[in-house]
Design an enzyme around this catalytic site. Structure first.
Site, mmCIF file in Angstrom:
data_model
loop_
_atom_site.group_PDB
_atom_site.id
_atom_site.type_symbol
_atom_site.label_atom_id
_atom_site.label_comp_id
_atom_site.label_asym_id
_atom_site.label_seq_id
_atom_site.Cartn_x
_atom_site.Cartn_y
_atom_site.Cartn_z
ATOM 1 N N LYS A 35 0.822 -1.213 0.000
ATOM 2 C CA LYS A 35 0.000 0.000 0.000
ATOM 3 C C LYS A 35 0.858 1.267 0.000
ATOM 4 O O LYS A 35 1.592 1.526 0.952
ATOM 5 C CB LYS A 35 -0.899 0.049 1.250
ATOM 6 C CG LYS A 35 -1.832 1.250 1.230
ATOM 7 C CD LYS A 35 -2.353 1.643 2.597
ATOM 8 C CE LYS A 35 -1.605 2.773 3.227
ATOM 9 N NZ LYS A 35 -1.783 4.092 2.592
ATOM 10 N N GLY B 154 7.656 5.361 7.192
ATOM 11 C CA GLY B 154 6.846 6.571 7.345
ATOM 12 C C GLY B 154 7.272 7.334 8.589
ATOM 13 O O GLY B 154 8.417 7.226 9.051
ATOM 14 N N SER B 155 6.340 8.089 9.139
ATOM 15 C CA SER B 155 6.666 8.975 10.264
ATOM 16 C C SER B 155 6.769 8.202 11.582
ATOM 17 O O SER B 155 6.204 7.106 11.726
ATOM 18 C CB SER B 155 5.575 10.043 10.392
ATOM 19 O OG SER B 155 4.342 9.406 10.636
ATOM 20 N N GLU C 261 5.338 9.017 14.352
ATOM 21 C CA GLU C 261 4.019 8.964 14.996
ATOM 22 C C GLU C 261 3.213 7.777 14.456
ATOM 23 O O GLU C 261 2.655 6.995 15.224
ATOM 24 C CB GLU C 261 3.262 10.285 14.766
ATOM 25 C CG GLU C 261 3.830 11.458 15.546
ATOM 26 C CD GLU C 261 5.270 11.840 15.175
ATOM 27 O OE1 GLU C 261 5.633 11.716 13.977
ATOM 28 O OE2 GLU C 261 6.041 12.238 16.074
ATOM 29 N N GLY D 166 4.414 5.203 12.934
ATOM 30 C CA GLY D 166 5.158 3.982 13.273
ATOM 31 C C GLY D 166 4.759 3.450 14.646
ATOM 32 O O GLY D 166 4.624 2.243 14.845
ATOM 33 N N GLU E 73 10.732 1.732 9.493
ATOM 34 C CA GLU E 73 11.733 2.661 8.946
ATOM 35 C C GLU E 73 11.130 4.053 9.080
ATOM 36 O O GLU E 73 10.261 4.435 8.292
ATOM 37 C CB GLU E 73 11.974 2.328 7.467
ATOM 38 C CG GLU E 73 12.691 1.029 7.237
ATOM 39 C CD GLU E 73 14.137 1.091 7.679
ATOM 40 O OE1 GLU E 73 14.786 2.130 7.463
ATOM 41 O OE2 GLU E 73 14.603 0.116 8.267
ATOM 42 N N CYS F 203 14.363 10.800 4.269
ATOM 43 C CA CYS F 203 14.494 10.434 5.682
ATOM 44 C C CYS F 203 15.911 10.669 6.174
ATOM 45 O O CYS F 203 16.140 11.154 7.270
ATOM 46 C CB CYS F 203 14.078 8.983 5.894
ATOM 47 S SG CYS F 203 15.018 7.817 4.899
ATOM 48 N N GLU G 208 11.879 17.080 12.878
ATOM 49 C CA GLU G 208 12.244 16.709 11.513
ATOM 50 C C GLU G 208 11.501 17.633 10.562
ATOM 51 O O GLU G 208 10.278 17.512 10.422
ATOM 52 C CB GLU G 208 11.849 15.245 11.241
ATOM 53 C CG GLU G 208 12.240 14.807 9.857
ATOM 54 C CD GLU G 208 11.660 13.466 9.424
ATOM 55 O OE1 GLU G 208 10.487 13.169 9.732
ATOM 56 O OE2 GLU G 208 12.383 12.727 8.748
HETATM 57 P P1 NAD Z 1 3.143 8.824 7.270
HETATM 58 O O1 NAD Z 1 3.584 8.101 8.477
HETATM 59 O O2 NAD Z 1 2.129 9.875 7.393
HETATM 60 O O3 NAD Z 1 2.555 7.804 6.182
HETATM 61 C C1 NAD Z 1 3.305 6.709 5.685
HETATM 62 C C2 NAD Z 1 2.348 5.626 5.228
HETATM 63 O O4 NAD Z 1 1.662 5.099 6.361
HETATM 64 C C3 NAD Z 1 1.266 6.075 4.276
HETATM 65 O O5 NAD Z 1 1.039 5.041 3.339
HETATM 66 C C4 NAD Z 1 0.056 6.263 5.181
HETATM 67 O O6 NAD Z 1 -1.177 6.142 4.498
HETATM 68 C C5 NAD Z 1 0.251 5.148 6.175
HETATM 69 N N1 NAD Z 1 -0.291 5.380 7.519
HETATM 70 C C6 NAD Z 1 -0.493 6.560 8.163
HETATM 71 N N2 NAD Z 1 -0.948 6.345 9.412
HETATM 72 C C7 NAD Z 1 -1.005 4.991 9.575
HETATM 73 C C8 NAD Z 1 -1.369 4.135 10.647
HETATM 74 N N3 NAD Z 1 -1.760 4.610 11.832
HETATM 75 N N4 NAD Z 1 -1.302 2.797 10.464
HETATM 76 C C9 NAD Z 1 -0.872 2.286 9.285
HETATM 77 N N5 NAD Z 1 -0.538 3.036 8.224
HETATM 78 C C10 NAD Z 1 -0.589 4.380 8.367
HETATM 79 O O7 NAD Z 1 4.498 9.356 6.599
HETATM 80 P P2 NAD Z 1 4.661 10.279 5.311
HETATM 81 O O8 NAD Z 1 4.273 11.664 5.686
HETATM 82 O O9 NAD Z 1 4.019 9.607 4.155
HETATM 83 O O10 NAD Z 1 6.241 10.184 5.070
HETATM 84 C C11 NAD Z 1 7.172 11.032 5.636
HETATM 85 C C12 NAD Z 1 7.861 10.355 6.813
HETATM 86 O O11 NAD Z 1 8.431 9.117 6.414
HETATM 87 C C13 NAD Z 1 9.019 11.184 7.338
HETATM 88 O O12 NAD Z 1 8.998 11.172 8.739
HETATM 89 C C14 NAD Z 1 10.236 10.426 6.827
HETATM 90 O O13 NAD Z 1 11.419 10.649 7.553
HETATM 91 C C15 NAD Z 1 9.766 9.023 6.897
HETATM 92 N N6 NAD Z 1 10.588 8.160 6.040
HETATM 93 C C16 NAD Z 1 11.430 7.243 6.612
HETATM 94 C C17 NAD Z 1 12.265 6.462 5.808
HETATM 95 C C18 NAD Z 1 13.245 5.460 6.394
HETATM 96 O O14 NAD Z 1 13.738 4.616 5.640
HETATM 97 N N7 NAD Z 1 13.570 5.514 7.675
HETATM 98 C C19 NAD Z 1 12.214 6.614 4.423
HETATM 99 C C20 NAD Z 1 11.348 7.569 3.890
HETATM 100 C C21 NAD Z 1 10.532 8.328 4.702
#
Ligand code: NAD
Length: 480
Positions: A179, A230-231, A233, A235, A252, A286, A383
């Protein structure tokens, strides 16, 4: 993410979910905005619970046969898929630029990198390990796949960030429900379309959808593992939800990477490298440098050289071949970064370059270099994930190290010096998943990548990343 349907004309709709080896649609849809124009340019289906259940059931059905194939057979499917990705590079890159915003050349690189790293991962052998073998008994450590993996990705590099967990899961014998972010679903759906020809039905399923779809995946009783990028929060929410079924998780998450620049660098030589590692993809990486600590002896020169780089950088639509930095990917993130910028300006910190946000429909923010900023400001503590970077002064290396480590994040960091050994001694004390010396931001198929502290749990890439999609099993045979 959405617009009133009446405003939408000429939008692309040639996108489908992939469920059980077939293109699928749904009753809901997502509107996708081009961040360079602020306009909706495409619409795709958005999966609900029914589509998720169907996708998980298909993956579960496909699992025994896929699991029982050899590593070499699964690698062969992945290689054919990667070849196909490379053949579709131009078309995919254009779509990636349209939905994500990054310059076309970087979109092409992302696709090549995804294919190359995936192929690289399939050359890593996973073998049983003999722990003991004597006249009495033989003890072997084996690895077996988990079952169905749910892979959830963010919007900053949707193809590359799907490729790592996707290949890890598939190569090790798991089936997948993938997804993407609701902001950037299109390339991932196309990736599913390309995958169809190369994998048995049900092995890969691709569903576009909102955060709720991600939540349903993390709660789903028939998903065994979540590979989440993702973020921080989100995570934490993923981990809490996964606890109910004791799903395995790889997280991640975000970072607030520090670069420590020692007193012996050549500022003019180092500044372009620091600039690129901070501002590529307009800071939406990230592992981008998000704080620069420069020794007082080189502080002014580093600040000046970074400001020169920022003034030279061409900001614009990623489709323009001269563009080096594209827009912020979505309106919410744009508003957040503009908020941090306004707060920074009000704080009295010095803006050395950038700082003035143009009044355009696209989500553009110029690369902004900030000096003399309070360590406790939002720009330093949070961040930012955008093109605004603080440069902070230090006198004592121990103090720089303490300040670099004084964060809840721990993704990566770097130390810069004309003496690599001296820099490495300091880099070894960064509380991070990856510490670089004289470079910043690199991943490879064979090197584990991931975060310490709140930047994540587990690693992607390498044998370590692959084994995160496998369960260890000890087989102990008494011989007499
Ligand atoms: P996000 O956490 O808002 O969303 C990421 C994904 O998770 C999306 O597909 C979203 O629909 C889904 N999602 C959101 N809430 C969820 C929940 N409660 N349960 C399950 N899925 C959920 O992040 P974003 O704004 O899309 O991305 C930016 C963030 O990602 C930044 O903090 C960045 O540092 C991080 N990031 C980390 C890495 C890494 O490898 N460490 C790589 C790229 C981005």
């Amino acid at each position: 993410m959405s617009a009133h349907p009446a405003e939408i004309t000429d939008i692309r709709t040639d996108f489908a979910l992939l469920i059980d080896g077939a293109a699928a649609t749904s009753t809901s849809s997502l509107d996708v905005i081009n961040p360079a124009t602020g306009q909706v340019f495409a619409r795709c289906p958005a999966a609900g619970r029914d589509e998720l259940d169907r996708a998980v059931a298909a993956a579960r059905r496909a699992f025994p046969a896929w699991r029982d194939m050899s590593y070499a057979q699964r690698a062969e499917c992945i290689h054919r898929f990667c070849e196909s990705l490379k053949q579709h590079q131009v078309e995919l890159a254009r779509l990636l630029t349209m939905e994500q915003g990054k310059p076309l050349s970087q979109a092409k690189d992302e696709i090549t990198r995804a294919a190359t790293q995936s192929e690289g991962m399939t050359r890593i052998p996973i073998e049983p390990e003999v722990l003991e073998d004597n006249s009495q008994r033989r003890i072997e450590l084996q690895w077996f796949p988990l079952g169905v993996a749910g892979i959830i990705t963010p919007w900053n590099a949707p193809i590359n960030l799907a490729a790592g967990p996707l290949t890890s899961a598939l190569y090790t014998g798991n089936c997948v429900v993938l997804k993407p972010s609701p902001y950037t679903p299109l390339c991932t759906l196309k990736l599913g379309e390309i995958a169809r020809a190369h994998f048995p039905r049900g092995v890969i399923n691709v569903l576009a959808g909102g955060d709720d779809l991600g939540r349903w995946m993390t709660e789903h009783s028939d998903i065994d593992k979540i590979g989440f990028t993702g973020s921080v929060e989100a995570g934490k929410e993923v981990m809490a939800a996964a606890a109910k079924t004791l799903k395995r998780v790889t997280l991640e998450l975000g970072g607030n990477d520090a670069a420590i620049v020692l007193d012996d660098v050549d500022p003019k030589a180092v500044a372009p490298k620091l600039f690129f590692a901070s501002f590529v993809n307009s800071g939406q990486v990230c592992m981008a440098i998000k704080r620069i600590y420069a020794h007082e002896r080189v502080y002014d020169a580093i600040c000046g050289a970074l400001a020169d780089e920022a003034r030279k950088a061409k900001v614009g639509s990623g489709l323009d071949p001269d563009t080096q930095l594209g827009p912020i990917q979505n309106r919410e993130q744009y508003d957040r970064v503009v908020g941090i910028l306004e707060e920074t300006k009000r704080s009295g910190a010095r803006i050395l370059a950038g700082g003035d946000v143009p009044a355009t429909a696209g989500y553009f923010i110029p690369p902004t270099i900030v000096a003399d900023i309070d360590e406790h400001s939002r720009l330093v503590r949070e961040e930012q994930f955008g093109p605004i970077v603080p440069v902070l002064k230090f006198t004592d290396e121990e103090d720089a190290l303490r300040r670099a480590n004084d964060t809840r994040y721990g993704l990566s960091g770097s130390v810069w010096s004309s003496n690599p050994d001296r820099a490495a001694a300091l880099a070894c004390r960064l509380e991070v998943g990856t510490a670089w010396v004289n470079h910043h931001r690199a991943t490879s198929a064979t090197v584990p990548f991931g975060g310490a502290k709140e930047s994540g749990i587990g690693r992607v890439y390498s044998e370590m990343g692959l084994k995160a999609y496998l369960e260890p099993r000890v087989v102990s045979v008494l011989k007499s």
